[in-house]
Design an enzyme around this catalytic site. Structure first.
Site, PDB file in Angstrom:
ATOM      1  N   GLU A 289      -4.234   7.350  -5.103  1.00  0.00           N
ATOM      2  CA  GLU A 289      -4.504   6.592  -6.331  1.00  0.00           C
ATOM      3  C   GLU A 289      -5.844   7.022  -6.909  1.00  0.00           C
ATOM      4  O   GLU A 289      -6.795   7.206  -6.139  1.00  0.00           O
ATOM      5  CB  GLU A 289      -4.524   5.090  -6.025  1.00  0.00           C
ATOM      6  CG  GLU A 289      -3.155   4.582  -5.593  1.00  0.00           C
ATOM      7  CD  GLU A 289      -3.136   3.086  -5.257  1.00  0.00           C
ATOM      8  OE1 GLU A 289      -4.125   2.384  -5.534  1.00  0.00           O
ATOM      9  OE2 GLU A 289      -2.120   2.632  -4.702  1.00  0.00           O
TER      10      GLU A 289
ATOM     11  N   HIS B  88      -1.613  -0.030  -9.834  1.00  0.00           N
ATOM     12  CA  HIS B  88      -2.181  -0.966  -8.843  1.00  0.00           C
ATOM     13  C   HIS B  88      -2.747  -2.211  -9.532  1.00  0.00           C
ATOM     14  O   HIS B  88      -3.944  -2.467  -9.497  1.00  0.00           O
ATOM     15  CB  HIS B  88      -3.263  -0.280  -7.986  1.00  0.00           C
ATOM     16  CG  HIS B  88      -3.549  -1.008  -6.709  1.00  0.00           C
ATOM     17  ND1 HIS B  88      -3.861  -0.363  -5.526  1.00  0.00           N
ATOM     18  CD2 HIS B  88      -3.558  -2.332  -6.411  1.00  0.00           C
ATOM     19  CE1 HIS B  88      -4.068  -1.267  -4.575  1.00  0.00           C
ATOM     20  NE2 HIS B  88      -3.891  -2.476  -5.097  1.00  0.00           N
TER      21      HIS B  88
ATOM     22  N   ARG C 222       0.859  -1.177   0.000  1.00  0.00           N
ATOM     23  CA  ARG C 222       0.000   0.000   0.000  1.00  0.00           C
ATOM     24  C   ARG C 222       0.898   1.231   0.000  1.00  0.00           C
ATOM     25  O   ARG C 222       1.911   1.268   0.702  1.00  0.00           O
ATOM     26  CB  ARG C 222      -0.915   0.042   1.242  1.00  0.00           C
ATOM     27  CG  ARG C 222      -2.087  -0.929   1.225  1.00  0.00           C
ATOM     28  CD  ARG C 222      -3.127  -0.587   0.160  1.00  0.00           C
ATOM     29  NE  ARG C 222      -4.270  -1.495   0.182  1.00  0.00           N
ATOM     30  CZ  ARG C 222      -4.379  -2.594  -0.564  1.00  0.00           C
ATOM     31  NH1 ARG C 222      -3.419  -2.940  -1.402  1.00  0.00           N
ATOM     32  NH2 ARG C 222      -5.469  -3.346  -0.488  1.00  0.00           N
TER      33      ARG C 222
HETATM   34  N1  LIG Z   1      -0.752  -4.351  -5.255  1.00  0.00           N
HETATM   35  C1  LIG Z   1      -1.757  -5.193  -5.173  1.00  0.00           C
HETATM   36  O1  LIG Z   1      -2.540  -5.326  -6.097  1.00  0.00           O
HETATM   37  C2  LIG Z   1      -1.936  -6.030  -3.948  1.00  0.00           C
HETATM   38  C3  LIG Z   1      -1.573  -5.562  -2.705  1.00  0.00           C
HETATM   39  N2  LIG Z   1      -1.772  -6.343  -1.586  1.00  0.00           N
HETATM   40  C4  LIG Z   1      -1.344  -5.843  -0.271  1.00  0.00           C
HETATM   41  O2  LIG Z   1      -0.469  -6.806   0.306  1.00  0.00           O
HETATM   42  C5  LIG Z   1      -0.773  -6.931   1.685  1.00  0.00           C
HETATM   43  C6  LIG Z   1      -0.226  -8.241   2.217  1.00  0.00           C
HETATM   44  O3  LIG Z   1      -1.000  -9.336   1.773  1.00  0.00           O
HETATM   45  P1  LIG Z   1      -0.719 -10.836   2.306  1.00  0.00           P
HETATM   46  O4  LIG Z   1       0.667 -11.240   1.987  1.00  0.00           O
HETATM   47  O5  LIG Z   1      -1.850 -11.666   1.846  1.00  0.00           O
HETATM   48  O6  LIG Z   1      -0.834 -10.595   3.883  1.00  0.00           O
HETATM   49  P2  LIG Z   1      -0.243 -11.509   5.053  1.00  0.00           P
HETATM   50  O7  LIG Z   1      -1.032 -11.127   6.258  1.00  0.00           O
HETATM   51  O8  LIG Z   1      -0.191 -12.928   4.634  1.00  0.00           O
HETATM   52  O9  LIG Z   1       1.265 -10.984   5.195  1.00  0.00           O
HETATM   53  C7  LIG Z   1       1.632  -9.809   5.822  1.00  0.00           C
HETATM   54  C8  LIG Z   1       2.841 -10.114   6.686  1.00  0.00           C
HETATM   55  O10 LIG Z   1       3.310  -8.882   7.244  1.00  0.00           O
HETATM   56  C9  LIG Z   1       3.673  -9.115   8.590  1.00  0.00           C
HETATM   57  N3  LIG Z   1       3.662  -7.822   9.289  1.00  0.00           N
HETATM   58  C10 LIG Z   1       2.590  -7.067   9.625  1.00  0.00           C
HETATM   59  N4  LIG Z   1       3.007  -5.925  10.205  1.00  0.00           N
HETATM   60  C11 LIG Z   1       4.355  -5.973  10.218  1.00  0.00           C
HETATM   61  C12 LIG Z   1       5.362  -5.091  10.647  1.00  0.00           C
HETATM   62  N5  LIG Z   1       5.052  -3.903  11.222  1.00  0.00           N
HETATM   63  N6  LIG Z   1       6.650  -5.451  10.508  1.00  0.00           N
HETATM   64  C13 LIG Z   1       6.965  -6.642   9.954  1.00  0.00           C
HETATM   65  N7  LIG Z   1       6.061  -7.517   9.508  1.00  0.00           N
HETATM   66  C14 LIG Z   1       4.773  -7.178   9.636  1.00  0.00           C
HETATM   67  C15 LIG Z   1       2.682 -10.133   9.100  1.00  0.00           C
HETATM   68  O11 LIG Z   1       3.204 -10.839  10.207  1.00  0.00           O
HETATM   69  C16 LIG Z   1       2.518 -11.019   7.881  1.00  0.00           C
HETATM   70  O12 LIG Z   1       3.425 -12.097   7.893  1.00  0.00           O
HETATM   71  C17 LIG Z   1      -2.289  -6.757   1.735  1.00  0.00           C
HETATM   72  O13 LIG Z   1      -2.728  -6.363   3.007  1.00  0.00           O
HETATM   73  C18 LIG Z   1      -2.512  -5.677   0.694  1.00  0.00           C
HETATM   74  O14 LIG Z   1      -2.432  -4.406   1.289  1.00  0.00           O
HETATM   75  C19 LIG Z   1      -2.304  -7.586  -1.690  1.00  0.00           C
HETATM   76  C20 LIG Z   1      -2.700  -8.078  -2.906  1.00  0.00           C
HETATM   77  C21 LIG Z   1      -2.560  -7.339  -4.139  1.00  0.00           C
HETATM   78  O1  LIG Z   2      -6.362  -7.436  -2.757  1.00  0.00           O
HETATM   79  C1  LIG Z   2      -5.817  -6.351  -2.509  1.00  0.00           C
HETATM   80  O2  LIG Z   2      -5.619  -5.948  -1.345  1.00  0.00           O
HETATM   81  C2  LIG Z   2      -5.406  -5.485  -3.622  1.00  0.00           C
HETATM   82  O3  LIG Z   2      -4.729  -4.519  -3.425  1.00  0.00           O
HETATM   83  C3  LIG Z   2      -5.833  -5.782  -5.002  1.00  0.00           C
HETATM   84  O4  LIG Z   2      -5.952  -7.084  -5.288  1.00  0.00           O
END
Ligand SMILES: NC(=O)C1=CN([C@@H]2O[C@H](COP(=O)(O)OP(=O)(O)OC[C@H]3O[C@@H](n4cnc5c(N)ncnc54)[C@H](O)[C@@H]3O)[C@@H](O)[C@H]2O)C=CC1
Ligand SMILES: O=C(O)C(=O)CO
Length: 319
Positions: A266, A285, A237
């Site tokens: 965005e 994005h 993000r």
């Molecule tokens: N650009 C895009 O289209 C996309 C962006 N995202 C973003 O990616 C993020 C992560 O997704 P996932 O991997 O599924 O989540 P997840 O919950 O599996 O992984 C996040 C990791 O970050 C760690 N974490 C949280 N706060 C922390 C901190 N302060 N310091 C160190 N580690 C920390 C957690 O322990 C966890 O292992 C989503 O919340 C979303 O914002 C997700 C999908 C698509």
């Molecule tokens: O799933 C999310 O959080 C995204 O940013 C877009 O897939």
């Protein structure tokens, strides 16, 4: 009487039909200043809402007194106030897992494009500037064999690290809320402190959720710790980064470059200084934006919503 569902994103017709079979459905392909009042009015009788990319503030939720569940077509839940959901006993469902691989592919495209200057050099060719051997000033840097620093080794972070380790022979250092023994065993990943990660990595890649704790967690101090040759990759993000500090680091070349899929605001405003920088690859994005993955996310979000409204536990609840 049928329960009422408000949809605030375009969904595939067959998935909408699944909703219509069971519920009264009101659809908004997008919500903007022109139709926000109608959207708010529809919420007055809604038990369920489903959509994405719209901050659903508590003012909107107050306008939905019958609401039981919000189902977001995303894994990130930063468009919602989780404490408000807990206090009101509402369910918030999301779509983890199904987008890991597509998002990791997109992140790897940013890593490769930034290191090998793919966008800049493709534009160079299109502009008819390729007149001979390009010369050292347009060379990139290696990806294979370098060190990837994953800040956040969760579902998507793990999928990025897998590509880096198995596909590109990269060394993985990571920092996470807690150590990830599986990544250490299968990817030879090394747990380091946050500062060590910024100091050691050739590619710094945060993959964190946006929360009160992670907002602007990377700023001037962290860019100052990075190597001048390091590349910053962000597809989590935009608001986890102090974007002004990132721009300054890129302008002053205290870091080599950046590959960005997400931004503080965005769509990225056309006058953003990021767009003037040749050492920036900027995407709109698109982490999960493939036909297959967006379909899988929409299906999962619909499944979650239907389960919640039938009184069962949705598979993926954030709250
Ligand atoms: N650009 C895009 O289209 C996309 C962006 N995202 C973003 O990616 C993020 C992560 O997704 P996932 O991997 O599924 O989540 P997840 O919950 O599996 O992984 C996040 C990791 O970050 C760690 N974490 C949280 N706060 C922390 C901190 N302060 N310091 C160190 N580690 C920390 C957690 O322990 C966890 O292992 C989503 O919340 C979303 O914002 C997700 C999908 C698509
Ligand atoms: O799933 C999310 O959080 C995204 O940013 C877009 O897939």
């Amino acid at each position: 009487m049928k329960q009422h569902v408000v949809v605030y994103k375009k969904l595939p017709e067959d998935l909408l039909q699944r909703l219509r079979d069971e519920f009264e459905v009101t659809c908004f392909e997008t919500v903007n200043a022109g139709n926000r009042a109608q959207f708010q009015a529809a919420l007055a009788t809604a038990q369920g809402i489903i959509g994405a990319s719209l901050p659903i503030g508590n003012d909107l939720l107050e306008a939905a007194p019958l609401l039981k569940i919000a189902s977001t077509v995303s894994v990130g839940v930063d468009n919602f106030d989780l404490d408000y959901f807990r206090k009101r006993g509402l369910m918030l469902a999301h779509t983890p897992g199904v987008l890991n691989e597509a998002t990791a592919d997109a992140i790897f495209s940013l890593i490769l494009a930034s290191a090998r200057r793919v966008v800049e050099l493709a534009e160079f060719v299109k502009a008819g500037k390729w007149k001979g051997s390009i010369g050292e000033s347009l060379f990139g840097v290696n990806v294979h064999g370098k060190t990837l620093g994953m800040l956040g080794m969760g579902r998507i972070g793990g999928a990025v690290a897998r590509r880096a380790h198995h596909g590109f022979g990269m060394k993985i250092v990571y920092h996470n809320t807690r150590p990830n023994p599986e990544a250490e065993a299968s990817l030879a990943a090394t747990y380091v402190t946050r500062d060590e990660l910024f100091q050691q990595a050739d590619f710094v890649c945060p993959m964190l959720p946006l929360t009160a704790q992670t907002e602007r967690t990377i700023g001037a101090r962290e860019f100052g710790l990075m190597k001048p040759s390091a590349i910053f990759i962000n597809a989590s993000r935009g608001r986890i980064v102090d974007e002004a500090a990132l721009i300054e680091a890129l302008q002053r070349k205290t870091i080599y470059g950046a590959g960005l899929d997400v931004f503080e605001q965005e769509p990225l405003p056309a006058d953003s200084p990021l767009l003037q920088l040749p050492n920036v690859v900027a995407l709109p994005h698109i982490g999960s934006a493939t036909h297959e993955t967006r379909r899988a996310m929409a299906e999962l979000a619909v499944d979650n919503l239907i389960a919640g409204l039938r009184g069962a536990q949705p598979v993926h609840l954030a709250v």
